[in-house]
Design a protein around this motif. Structure first.
Motif, mmCIF file in Angstrom:
data_model
loop_
_atom_site.group_PDB
_atom_site.id
_atom_site.type_symbol
_atom_site.label_atom_id
_atom_site.label_comp_id
_atom_site.label_asym_id
_atom_site.label_seq_id
_atom_site.Cartn_x
_atom_site.Cartn_y
_atom_site.Cartn_z
ATOM 1 N N GLY A 63 0.853 -1.179 0.000
ATOM 2 C CA GLY A 63 0.000 0.000 0.000
ATOM 3 C C GLY A 63 0.891 1.232 0.000
ATOM 4 O O GLY A 63 2.105 1.144 -0.250
ATOM 5 N N PHE A 64 0.309 2.374 0.305
ATOM 6 C CA PHE A 64 1.086 3.624 0.261
ATOM 7 C C PHE A 64 2.317 3.546 1.156
ATOM 8 O O PHE A 64 3.419 3.915 0.751
ATOM 9 C CB PHE A 64 0.219 4.802 0.711
ATOM 10 C CG PHE A 64 -0.840 5.185 -0.285
ATOM 11 C CD1 PHE A 64 -0.550 5.258 -1.640
ATOM 12 C CD2 PHE A 64 -2.125 5.494 0.130
ATOM 13 C CE1 PHE A 64 -1.518 5.631 -2.557
ATOM 14 C CE2 PHE A 64 -3.101 5.866 -0.781
ATOM 15 C CZ PHE A 64 -2.800 5.933 -2.127
ATOM 16 N N THR A 65 2.146 3.091 2.393
ATOM 17 C CA THR A 65 3.267 3.088 3.325
ATOM 18 C C THR A 65 4.367 2.152 2.862
ATOM 19 O O THR A 65 5.554 2.491 2.921
ATOM 20 C CB THR A 65 2.804 2.656 4.726
ATOM 21 O OG1 THR A 65 1.550 3.259 4.992
ATOM 22 C CG2 THR A 65 3.803 3.053 5.762
ATOM 23 N N GLY A 66 3.978 0.972 2.388
ATOM 24 C CA GLY A 66 4.966 -0.013 1.963
ATOM 25 C C GLY A 66 5.790 0.464 0.777
ATOM 26 O O GLY A 66 7.018 0.369 0.776
ATOM 27 N N VAL A 67 5.113 1.002 -0.248
ATOM 28 C CA VAL A 67 5.865 1.414 -1.443
ATOM 29 C C VAL A 67 6.734 2.632 -1.143
ATOM 30 O O VAL A 67 7.853 2.750 -1.666
ATOM 31 C CB VAL A 67 4.945 1.681 -2.663
ATOM 32 C CG1 VAL A 67 4.204 0.409 -3.063
ATOM 33 C CG2 VAL A 67 3.969 2.812 -2.417
ATOM 34 N N ASN A 113 6.506 -4.236 8.971
ATOM 35 C CA ASN A 113 5.087 -4.567 8.846
ATOM 36 C C ASN A 113 4.353 -3.288 8.450
ATOM 37 O O ASN A 113 4.111 -2.416 9.264
ATOM 38 C CB ASN A 113 4.614 -5.104 10.208
ATOM 39 C CG ASN A 113 3.107 -5.280 10.294
ATOM 40 O OD1 ASN A 113 2.413 -5.336 9.277
ATOM 41 N ND2 ASN A 113 2.607 -5.385 11.523
ATOM 42 N N ALA A 114 4.018 -3.187 7.156
ATOM 43 C CA ALA A 114 3.354 -1.982 6.644
ATOM 44 C C ALA A 114 1.975 -2.360 6.109
ATOM 45 O O ALA A 114 1.598 -1.986 5.005
ATOM 46 C CB ALA A 114 4.204 -1.328 5.559
ATOM 47 N N THR A 115 1.245 -3.120 6.914
ATOM 48 C CA THR A 115 -0.016 -3.686 6.423
ATOM 49 C C THR A 115 -1.234 -2.910 6.903
ATOM 50 O O THR A 115 -2.369 -3.379 6.740
ATOM 51 C CB THR A 115 -0.131 -5.170 6.842
ATOM 52 O OG1 THR A 115 0.041 -5.260 8.262
ATOM 53 C CG2 THR A 115 0.921 -6.006 6.162
ATOM 54 N N GLY A 116 -1.018 -1.727 7.463
ATOM 55 C CA GLY A 116 -2.134 -0.825 7.758
ATOM 56 C C GLY A 116 -3.188 -1.441 8.653
ATOM 57 O O GLY A 116 -2.908 -1.852 9.776
#
Lengths: 394, 241
Positions: A12-16, A203-206
């Protein structure tokens, strides 16, 4: 020779954005994502590049983050943004009485504000409710959610990051002392299990962050909070239109291509893999949206969907701050190798990534400072035209 | 209570190195939900191995194109009620003319390479958008305001195009429409591409692209117009104007 390897869970936004930041700082980055880019909350975001006006009265920390990041994203990724500003409009006495706090809050947070007469506002946006009593112009903008993420992902890929989409994390790999050393994924396209080892897992899974931390036996203080969006089939405005009042249901109308999108609501949910739309919320968006833009009543719904915010902290619903939190689980639970980033909003994605990359780099002993504020992003299309094999180390 | 239908989804399935097959799933749906919602329900409640692409759920991102009963659809805005009925079987397959990644997901890299090659505009001044506002209603100063272009780059036009099925070299509807959007007069550098064997002249005027376009781009009309522009540009070259 070997760069530290960081696995980021979630594209998602945070991960990318975190992948982009860490790739620039010299990490070997692998993003694992169970679906494709932006298939969860990020893709379904409303598309408002906040100026911070919405939070300027009650949540100044978020408001200041928003105005800073709004200006940065306009510079580094203009290809996905309609930079046309936004209006806050008053329709009744309650709205008018909010104006004083709103002006003071915007000034305090550094959000440029211009008061318009109702006639000036109607000249800019002829479809506004003609009974409006006051209007303020602020630097809101709108964006294409998927392309915003793809531009970050494309640039990360160009700098060597690997993207493993359709790769679902099944378990965290542990070292026997409770520390995280990688992930076991199911490659859903190849139907094959694979172990990936790393120096650090992010862990960027919101809204799903709790499912990943549970694999390490930890709770995450994330409150999945869905809300509805209704897209109507006419582009009735060219800029964001907000109700001048405390944040509430259906008080933002945005243009998207040949549509306007009205949002949103706020309720709590546990399993957020599938949130069905309810008719009463659709009706509420029509009622609230058409107060701002009466012509919405002449338009037809084109897409109706639910998106789940990942709120962090205490409180509930609208009263919770919209800022973000990065947890080093070494500090929270004495578990090494796992960092969780959640909360926040699309507008602050780059700042969330900077904070997360700062934490990761400090743990890995990397001194390189963040450069994402000044780095223009590549075309979103290059995410698809570059493959994982092509590495272009700077 | 919303209306409930019983629907059988017949989904194309393919994993790496496996033969393709169709799996069927019978589920209860609200007919006012979209085809994409039904596919997502299969993933959420029946089979977590199903791969499909989706993001915005309101026709701004172009990620969820599929063939629904043989017709290209942007599934996030296709209500079940519009394409099937209670008790029916609904067949859902990946787009054609692209390599399959898995199940309903295709690799659209070729389309994006072509869109990059023609410098397709992602944003444009609101005054240049072919939208319900007639040009005369804009003020000159409105040209400072930008909007995202209509083309979602969803690939539906490529999947539906009978010529794209015959050669991958053909630029195809969306890239040709993107050249037309920029115009031969302002962008003469695009003339050789538009005028090439794999440009406007390969189109057979089947108009399938326009029939399936979910975002009002009308590629077929744009290709016809681009032919006129190409002829005009070549005449200008000959006569030096």
């Amino acid at each position: 020779m070997s760069k530290p390897h960081v696995i980021i869970i979630g594209a998602g936004f945070t991960g990318v954005a975190t992948a982009h930041d860490l790739a620039l700082r010299g990490c070997q980055v692998t993003v694992v994502e169970r679906g494709d880019i932006c298939n969860g909350t990020s893709g379904r975001t409303h598309g408002l590049l906040h100026s911070g006006g919405r939070y300027a009265v009650k949540d100044k920390e978020s408001a200041i983050e928003c105005i800073e990041e709004n200006q940065i994203l306009r510079r580094i990724v203009p290809q996905v943004i309609e930079p046309n500003g936004g209006l806050f409009i008053a329709l009744d006495d309650s709205d008018l009485s909010y104006a004083e706090q709103f002006i003071a809050g915007c000034e305090e947070c550094g959000i440029p504000l211009e008061e318009l007469t109702p006639q000036q506002a109607l000249t800019l946006e002829p479809n506004l409710n003609p009974r409006l009593l006051a209007a303020f112009l602020i630097p809101d903008a709108t964006f294409d959610p998927l392309r915003l993420a793809l531009a970050f992902a494309a640039t990360a890929r160009h700098n060597g990051a690997q993207f493993r989409t359709y790769a679902e994390v099944e378990t965290l790999l542990m070292d026997g002392q409770g520390n995280v050393t990688g992930v076991r994924i199911l490659d859903r396209a190849a139907n094959r299990h694979e172990d990936l080892h790393a120096d650090m897992v992010v862990n960027a899974t919101g809204a799903w962050a709790g499912q990943i931390t549970a694999m390490a036996g930890l709770d995450a203080p994330v409150h999945p909070t869905p809300g509805i969006m209704v897209a109507y089939d006419q582009r009735l405005v060219q800029r964001a239109v907000n109700r001048l009042n405390e944040p509430g249901d259906g008080d933002i109308v945005l243009p998207q291509r040949r549509m306007v999108v009205v949002g949103t609501t706020s309720f709590t949910a546990e399993n957020v893999d599938y949130i069905p739309v309810t008719e009463d919320q659709v009706q509420l968006m029509l009622e609230r949206g058409s107060e701002l833009i009466p012509a919405i009543r002449n338009a037809r719904p084109r897409g109706i969907y639910m998106a789940t915010r990942p709120l962090v902290g205490s409180g509930s619903g609208r009263s919770m701050a919209r800022t973000f939190k990065c947890f080093d689980h070494k500090e929270t639970h004495n578990i090494e190798g796992l960092v969780t980033i959640t909360g926040g909003k699309a507008t602050t994605m780059r700042a969330m990534a900077e904070k997360t990359a700062d934490v990761v780099c400090a743990k890995l002993g990397i001194q390189t400072p963040c450069t994402t504020r000044e780095t223009p992003l590549l075309s979103y299309r290059q995410y698809y035209t570059l493959s994982n094999q092509e590495k272009h180390y700077a | 209570m919303p209306e409930q239908w019983t629907l059988t989804l017949r989904l194309y399935r393919q994993k790496a190195n496996e033969a393709p097959r169709y799996d069927t799933f019978t589920l209860q749906v609200n007919p006012d939900e979209y085809v994409l919602d039904a596919v997502e329900r299969v993933w959420a409640f029946h089979d977590r191995s199903l791969c499909f692409r989706h993001a915005c759920h309101h026709s701004t991102c172009g990620a969820c194109g599929m063939r629904v009963n043989g017709v290209e659809k942007l599934t996030c805005i296709t209500p079940l009620r519009a394409v099937t009925q209670n008790g029916a079987v609904l067949t859902i397959e990946p787009l054609r003319n692209f390599p399959i990644v898995s199940d309903l997901v295709v690799d659209m890299g070729d389309l994006y390479r072509k869109m990059e090659r023609v410098n397709a505009r992602a944003v444009l001044p609101v005054t240049e958008a072919e939208i319900e506002h007639p040009a005369s209603t804009w003020n000159p100063e409105d040209a400072q305001y930008l909007r995202l272009s209509d083309c979602l780059e969803c690939g539906l036009c490529i999947s539906a195009c009978p010529v794209a099925a015959t050669t991958a070299a053909y630029l195809g509807p969306a890239p040709l429409a993107a050249i037309q959007d920029q115009g031969m007069r302002r962008h003469p550098e695009l003339l050789p591409l538009a005028d090439s064997e794999d440009g406007v002249w390969r189109c057979h005027s089947a108009f399938e692209c326009t029939a399936v376009c979910p975002s009002f781009v009308d590629p077929a009309r744009r290709i016809m117009d681009l032919r006129r522009q190409v002829v005009g540009a070549k005449l200008r070259q000959v006569f030096g104007k």
